[in-house]
Design a protein around this motif. Structure first.
Motif, PDB file in Angstrom:
ATOM      1  N   LYS A 100     -27.405 -33.218  44.814  1.00  0.00           N
ATOM      2  CA  LYS A 100     -25.934 -33.639  44.753  1.00  0.00           C
ATOM      3  C   LYS A 100     -24.860 -32.628  43.967  1.00  0.00           C
ATOM      4  O   LYS A 100     -25.175 -32.547  42.697  1.00  0.00           O
ATOM      5  CB  LYS A 100     -26.057 -34.977  44.202  1.00  0.00           C
ATOM      6  CG  LYS A 100     -24.782 -35.955  44.374  1.00  0.00           C
ATOM      7  CD  LYS A 100     -24.861 -36.457  45.757  1.00  0.00           C
ATOM      8  CE  LYS A 100     -23.884 -37.469  46.033  1.00  0.00           C
ATOM      9  NZ  LYS A 100     -23.822 -37.799  47.609  1.00  0.00           N
ATOM     10  N   ASP A 101     -24.269 -32.081  44.530  1.00  0.00           N
ATOM     11  CA  ASP A 101     -22.827 -31.421  44.058  1.00  0.00           C
ATOM     12  C   ASP A 101     -23.453 -30.292  43.130  1.00  0.00           C
ATOM     13  O   ASP A 101     -22.927 -30.131  41.889  1.00  0.00           O
ATOM     14  CB  ASP A 101     -21.886 -32.267  43.122  1.00  0.00           C
ATOM     15  CG  ASP A 101     -21.113 -33.309  44.302  1.00  0.00           C
ATOM     16  OD1 ASP A 101     -20.985 -32.766  45.328  1.00  0.00           O
ATOM     17  OD2 ASP A 101     -21.127 -34.645  43.819  1.00  0.00           O
ATOM     18  N   LEU A 102     -24.732 -29.707  43.391  1.00  0.00           N
ATOM     19  CA  LEU A 102     -25.212 -28.737  42.622  1.00  0.00           C
ATOM     20  C   LEU A 102     -24.606 -27.472  42.418  1.00  0.00           C
ATOM     21  O   LEU A 102     -23.988 -27.118  43.109  1.00  0.00           O
ATOM     22  CB  LEU A 102     -26.776 -28.342  43.184  1.00  0.00           C
ATOM     23  CG  LEU A 102     -27.795 -27.876  42.037  1.00  0.00           C
ATOM     24  CD1 LEU A 102     -28.076 -28.922  41.116  1.00  0.00           C
ATOM     25  CD2 LEU A 102     -28.941 -27.492  42.967  1.00  0.00           C
ATOM     26  N   GLN A 103     -24.369 -27.002  41.053  1.00  0.00           N
ATOM     27  CA  GLN A 103     -23.807 -25.745  40.571  1.00  0.00           C
ATOM     28  C   GLN A 103     -24.742 -24.943  39.403  1.00  0.00           C
ATOM     29  O   GLN A 103     -25.289 -25.629  38.673  1.00  0.00           O
ATOM     30  CB  GLN A 103     -22.426 -26.160  40.068  1.00  0.00           C
ATOM     31  CG  GLN A 103     -21.455 -26.764  40.679  1.00  0.00           C
ATOM     32  CD  GLN A 103     -20.062 -26.974  40.039  1.00  0.00           C
ATOM     33  OE1 GLN A 103     -19.963 -26.136  38.978  1.00  0.00           O
ATOM     34  NE2 GLN A 103     -19.291 -27.706  40.705  1.00  0.00           N
ATOM     35  N   LYS A 104     -24.664 -23.714  39.939  1.00  0.00           N
ATOM     36  CA  LYS A 104     -25.132 -22.805  38.772  1.00  0.00           C
ATOM     37  C   LYS A 104     -24.414 -21.417  38.791  1.00  0.00           C
ATOM     38  O   LYS A 104     -24.168 -20.763  39.550  1.00  0.00           O
ATOM     39  CB  LYS A 104     -26.662 -22.451  39.377  1.00  0.00           C
ATOM     40  CG  LYS A 104     -27.234 -21.535  38.254  1.00  0.00           C
ATOM     41  CD  LYS A 104     -27.422 -22.203  36.781  1.00  0.00           C
ATOM     42  CE  LYS A 104     -28.133 -21.188  35.713  1.00  0.00           C
ATOM     43  NZ  LYS A 104     -28.342 -21.865  34.565  1.00  0.00           N
ATOM     44  N   HIS A 105     -23.922 -21.491  37.701  1.00  0.00           N
ATOM     45  CA  HIS A 105     -22.969 -20.265  37.217  1.00  0.00           C
ATOM     46  C   HIS A 105     -23.405 -19.588  36.200  1.00  0.00           C
ATOM     47  O   HIS A 105     -23.927 -19.824  35.081  1.00  0.00           O
ATOM     48  CB  HIS A 105     -21.435 -20.664  36.879  1.00  0.00           C
ATOM     49  CG  HIS A 105     -20.747 -21.447  37.811  1.00  0.00           C
ATOM     50  ND1 HIS A 105     -19.510 -21.937  37.661  1.00  0.00           N
ATOM     51  CD2 HIS A 105     -21.154 -21.776  39.021  1.00  0.00           C
ATOM     52  CE1 HIS A 105     -19.082 -22.703  38.712  1.00  0.00           C
ATOM     53  NE2 HIS A 105     -20.088 -22.490  39.624  1.00  0.00           N
ATOM     54  N   PHE A 106     -23.571 -18.442  36.432  1.00  0.00           N
ATOM     55  CA  PHE A 106     -24.314 -17.160  35.375  1.00  0.00           C
ATOM     56  C   PHE A 106     -23.077 -16.429  34.439  1.00  0.00           C
ATOM     57  O   PHE A 106     -22.246 -15.921  35.380  1.00  0.00           O
ATOM     58  CB  PHE A 106     -25.127 -16.393  35.962  1.00  0.00           C
ATOM     59  CG  PHE A 106     -26.555 -16.846  36.609  1.00  0.00           C
ATOM     60  CD1 PHE A 106     -27.648 -17.201  35.931  1.00  0.00           C
ATOM     61  CD2 PHE A 106     -26.421 -17.167  37.946  1.00  0.00           C
ATOM     62  CE1 PHE A 106     -28.686 -17.922  36.337  1.00  0.00           C
ATOM     63  CE2 PHE A 106     -27.580 -17.887  38.584  1.00  0.00           C
ATOM     64  CZ  PHE A 106     -28.693 -18.206  37.639  1.00  0.00           C
ATOM     65  N   ALA A 138     -23.918 -28.018  36.668  1.00  0.00           N
ATOM     66  CA  ALA A 138     -23.546 -29.447  37.041  1.00  0.00           C
ATOM     67  C   ALA A 138     -24.100 -29.648  38.160  1.00  0.00           C
ATOM     68  O   ALA A 138     -24.895 -29.148  38.837  1.00  0.00           O
ATOM     69  CB  ALA A 138     -21.803 -29.283  37.133  1.00  0.00           C
ATOM     70  N   GLY A 139     -24.156 -31.101  38.345  1.00  0.00           N
ATOM     71  CA  GLY A 139     -24.572 -31.608  39.626  1.00  0.00           C
ATOM     72  C   GLY A 139     -26.024 -32.249  39.254  1.00  0.00           C
ATOM     73  O   GLY A 139     -26.268 -32.181  37.791  1.00  0.00           O
ATOM     74  N   ALA A 140     -26.915 -32.786  40.075  1.00  0.00           N
ATOM     75  CA  ALA A 140     -28.044 -33.374  39.979  1.00  0.00           C
ATOM     76  C   ALA A 140     -29.069 -33.243  41.024  1.00  0.00           C
ATOM     77  O   ALA A 140     -28.629 -33.021  42.256  1.00  0.00           O
ATOM     78  CB  ALA A 140     -27.938 -34.931  39.564  1.00  0.00           C
ATOM     79  N   ILE A 141     -30.473 -33.170  40.844  1.00  0.00           N
ATOM     80  CA  ILE A 141     -31.425 -33.251  41.830  1.00  0.00           C
ATOM     81  C   ILE A 141     -32.223 -34.572  41.537  1.00  0.00           C
ATOM     82  O   ILE A 141     -32.604 -34.934  40.490  1.00  0.00           O
ATOM     83  CB  ILE A 141     -32.224 -31.939  41.637  1.00  0.00           C
ATOM     84  CG1 ILE A 141     -31.452 -30.675  41.649  1.00  0.00           C
ATOM     85  CG2 ILE A 141     -33.471 -32.074  42.521  1.00  0.00           C
ATOM     86  CD1 ILE A 141     -32.144 -29.539  41.116  1.00  0.00           C
TER      87      ILE A 141
END
Length: 325
Positions: A12-18, A74-77
């Motif tokens: 749900k609305d998953l984000q990963k920023h490096f 951000a977001g969730a699994i």
């Protein structure tokens, strides 16, 4: 959460920023790589859901987030309705056992100093209080199920071919009776002659063990053969999602059409005209405004530059993020 009660895993609305830093130690962050940028999807029990796209689109990062090898920005699994970011203790151990992986390279994913029997048994030794006789019995059963002789448990990885090594990696992934197996390019490092054997093995094991697969791949023939549903990623976003056969016979997004046109046809007599996309993929540190694909899209118009399209359902189960629709 998705309203379907039969959903095993939901993103749900998953984000990963490096962060991108300077070359000196302790340099400040100069930019952020938006590897995964607000994606949502769900996977039902015993189905194969695939993420496809060019290198750098975010599909492997998504797999790492699900495997807890990275933490989301951000977001969730959710797994069986529970937010995995909030799991602790026994619940976390159960999740790690329930979600296993088979990686791309069978030459580097197996410890060359360990015998094959010990490699397959390792998850059982670490996670369970199981007797040595039970472990040996389980290892022999798994070797048989992946098409290898039980006697081969005493051998080392270098004594096997690439296809056999991948069978060993699959056996290790199944040791703890997982519910989901993440397949990260599981056949791309193998000879073409071996790929079909491993794909058929994965299909057979899915039925035998009631497995759910998340398949990460760029080879569309592999995706079409193994998948029930497919999501296409571009620069960290999902641009199209549909049932496998629907996506391949009726692609809607210009990027999906280009990917499929560039793949080899299923039948030799099938005439397809390749769609050549202009320019390179933009940098994930500075994705274009509006629709991220507009810099390469042959159908782009003013709205594409100004406004990001939403992923909307046009037909049952078929979603697309494109202003053309």
């Amino acid at each position: 959460m998705n309203s379907n009660s039969d959903v095993l895993l939901e993103v749900k609305d998953l984000q990963k920023h490096f962060p991108v830093r300077g070359k000196l130690p302790f340099s400040p962050t100069r930019a952020w790589v938006r590897a995964v940028d607000g994606i949502s999807f769900f996977i039902r029990p015993q189905e194969t859901f695939s993420l496809v796209g060019e290198s750098g689109c975010g599909k492997t990062t998504t797999a790492k987030l699900i495997l807890l090898l990275e933490e989301p920005t951000a977001g969730a699994i959710y797994f069986s309705g529970k937010d995995i970011g909030k799991l602790k203790g026994q619940d976390m151990r159960q999740y790690r056992a329930a979600v296993q992986a088979v990686f791309q390279d069978p030459w580097s994913s197996l410890n060359p100093r360990m015998r094959v029997g010990d490699i397959i048994a390792e998850p059982l030794v670490v996670n369970n209080d199981v007797s040595k006789s039970k472990i040996k019995e389980r290892v022999q059963e798994l070797l048989l199920n992946v098409g290898l002789e039980p006697m081969s448990a005493n051998n080392f990885p270098h004594e096997f071919s690439g296809g056999q090594r991948q069978r060993i990696a699959v056996a290790r992934a199944l040791a703890l009776n997982p519910q989901i197996v993440v397949l990260d390019e599981p056949v791309s490092a193998l000879d073409v002659s071996i790929r079909a054997q491993i794909m058929n093995l994965l299909k057979d094991l899915q039925v035998q063990y009631g497995l759910t697969y998340l398949l990460i791949a760029h080879n569309l023939a592999t995706v079409r053969y193994l998948s029930h549903r497919v999501a296409v990623m571009y620069l960290g976003e999902i641009v199209e999602e549909a049932d496998s056969e629907e996506l391949f016979t009726n692609p809607l997004h210009p990027y999906t059409k280009a990917l499929i046109s560039a793949a080899l046809p299923i039948r030799p007599d099938e005439q397809t005209e390749a769609i050549v996309l202009p320019t390179e993929v933009p940098s994930p540190t500075r994705p274009p405004p509006g629709c991220r694909f507009h810099t390469r899209c042959p159908f782009a118009f003013d709205r594409c530059v100004a406004e990001a399209p939403e992923l909307r359902e046009l037909a049952p189960g078929h979603k697309v993020a494109c202003h053309l629709y």
